[in-house]
Every structure is written in C-alpha cells, then in structure tokens.
Design an enzyme around this catalytic site. Structure first.
Site, PDB file in Angstrom:
ATOM      1  CG  ASP A   1      -1.789   1.171   1.374  1.00  0.00           C
ATOM      2  OD1 ASP A   1      -2.245   1.685   0.333  1.00  0.00           O
ATOM      3  OD2 ASP A   1      -2.022   1.617   2.508  1.00  0.00           O
TER       4      ASP A   1
ATOM      5  CG  ASP B   1      -1.794   7.615   1.019  1.00  0.00           C
ATOM      6  OD1 ASP B   1      -0.750   7.959   0.442  1.00  0.00           O
ATOM      7  OD2 ASP B   1      -2.921   8.040   0.701  1.00  0.00           O
TER       8      ASP B   1
END
Length: 254
Positions: free
Chosen positions: A9, A11
């Site tokens: 991922d 963020d």
C-alpha cells in the site's frame, strides 16, 4: 529472490502520512477545489518540500532482488512525484492506483481506478472506485504463469483487508498494528490464510520484511540443494545400473 513479489500500500505504509493531505499541507498547494465526485481538482503553486515524508523501509536496496509493486487508493501523480523525490520510483515494476494528469489549466485531475459511474466492481467490502482484492487476484493470475512465486502484502487501511483475504497459505501478510486493517483481521484471524507478521513503524517494517525475505530465500536454497542432491543421486544410480546392464564385449577371433 526472484520468486518473491512484495506488494505495498502507499499511504501510511511506504510514506507515514496520507498523501492527499500531506501534499496540500506541506508542499504549498494553495487552492483545493472539491469536485462533484469523490475525486479532486487541485490548482498548483510552487511550494517547498521540507522532506517530512518518511519512507518506511530505510534500506530498500536490501529488497531490490524482489519484484516490488504498489496497490493504493491514492493517485498516480502524487505517488510518482513522491517516489521520484525519494529516489525510489525505478524500484517498482507496477503501480495500481487512481489515474491522474495535469490539464492545460494547470489543474490536477484525478479519476477513479474503477469507473463506478459505468458499472460496479461487485465487491461490497471496498469503496466504489477500487477493489484491491480484484487487483491482487489479477497479480496472482499473472505471476502463476511465471512459476511458484510468493506474495508479501503490506498495508494499513480498511481497503487492505479485502486483498488480505485473497492471499494463499504460501503468502505473507504484513498489516500495520493498531490500524484499521489490523482491527479487521483481529475480529476473525482464521479467515486469513497467509502467514501474518505485524509491524508498527518504518524500522519494524524493515526488520520484519527482511526477515521474511531471508526466510523464504533460505527455504528456496534448501529446496534447490535437496533437489540437486536427489537428482545427483538418481544420475549415479542410473549410471551404475546402466554400466552393469551393458553386455560384455565379445572377443573377436584373430
């Protein structure tokens, strides 16, 4: 380590902030226009980067032997800009995220990864613009053609739960502890087939990830050595057996 695909991922995983908010707050963007969709139009001004975005894995050179991919609900413009600034863009073979471009008026246009105005992706767990689980399934299908590869998935948010459920017993899951994906996993960890290794910050992410990669590499080396030993033994057996089976040479009268 060619048999390892690490999927990040973005963020609060690769960077320790939410990129949408960080870009607006820290890079001097002065105008934020909320569009009628869940996506944004930004008019850019020149700002100063104070370097406060922190890459979680400090020594990415240690994992360069793996294939690295990103699956994120951020956007391509922010992700590529930040990765280039950190000198990391070339390490990633694929970025799956919401597309974006700067138009002729200098506005950044961000669009959904999945156009939910035309059709639904069909997953009730995920936001309408992106199902990370479907992306992981596509990655799994693509790497299945390349041999026996393992996935290590790292994430923190609610959207990372769906892909976590798609991982197999051969894969590894690295959820960020005490973040939304961790809470969802803890409700019923038996739903997760992959081996779970939590982390809390960049230092621990680095340590745990390198440990997993090292363990996989050791297992692959051991398997290769056992295969070589077994093959060598079979070749010796065939050689001995074939020698014994050869007919004796006939003497030719002079």
């Amino acid at each position: 380590m060619a048999g390892i695909v690490v999927v990040f991922d973005f963020d609060k995983t690769i960077i320790d902030v939410d990129s949408d908010n960080w870009v607006i707050d820290e890079l001097g963007f002065y105008r934020f226009v909320q569009s009628t969709s869940p996506y944004h139009a930004l008019e850019l001004s020149h700002g100063q980067d104070d370097g406060r975005a922190s890459f979680s894995g400090k020594n990415i050179d240690d994992i360069v032997g793996c294939e690295l991919r990103i699956v994120s609900d951020a956007n391509m413009f922010f992700i590529e800009t930040i990765l280039k600034h950190l000198g990391l863009r070339d390490y990633f073979s694929e970025i799956n995220t919401n597309p974006g471009f700067v138009d002729e008026e200098g506005r950044l246009r961000i669009f959904p990864y999945h156009d939910f105005t035309q059709s639904s992706h069909g997953c009730s767990r995920c936001p309408p613009n992106m199902c990370k689980g479907l992306i992981i399934e596509r990655i799994q299908a693509s790497i299945a053609k390349e041999g026996n590869k393992k996935i290590i998935y790292l994430g923190d948010g609610v959207g990372d739960y769906c892909p976590s459920l798609r991982l197999t017993e051969a894969d590894y899951l690295m959820p960020r502890k005490n973040f939304p994906v961790w809470d969802l996993i803890c409700r019923n960890p038996m739903l997760i087939k992959a081996e779970i290794h939590e982390w809390t910050d960049g230092e621990e992410l680095e340590r745990v990830l390198l440990q997993i990669i090292g363990a996989i590499s050791s297992m692959e080396d051991k398997s290769a050595a056992q295969l070589f030993s077994s093959t060598d033994c079979k070749l010796q057996t065939i050689s001995i057996g074939a020698h014994d089976a050869f007919p004796k040479a006939l003497s030719v009268p002079q």
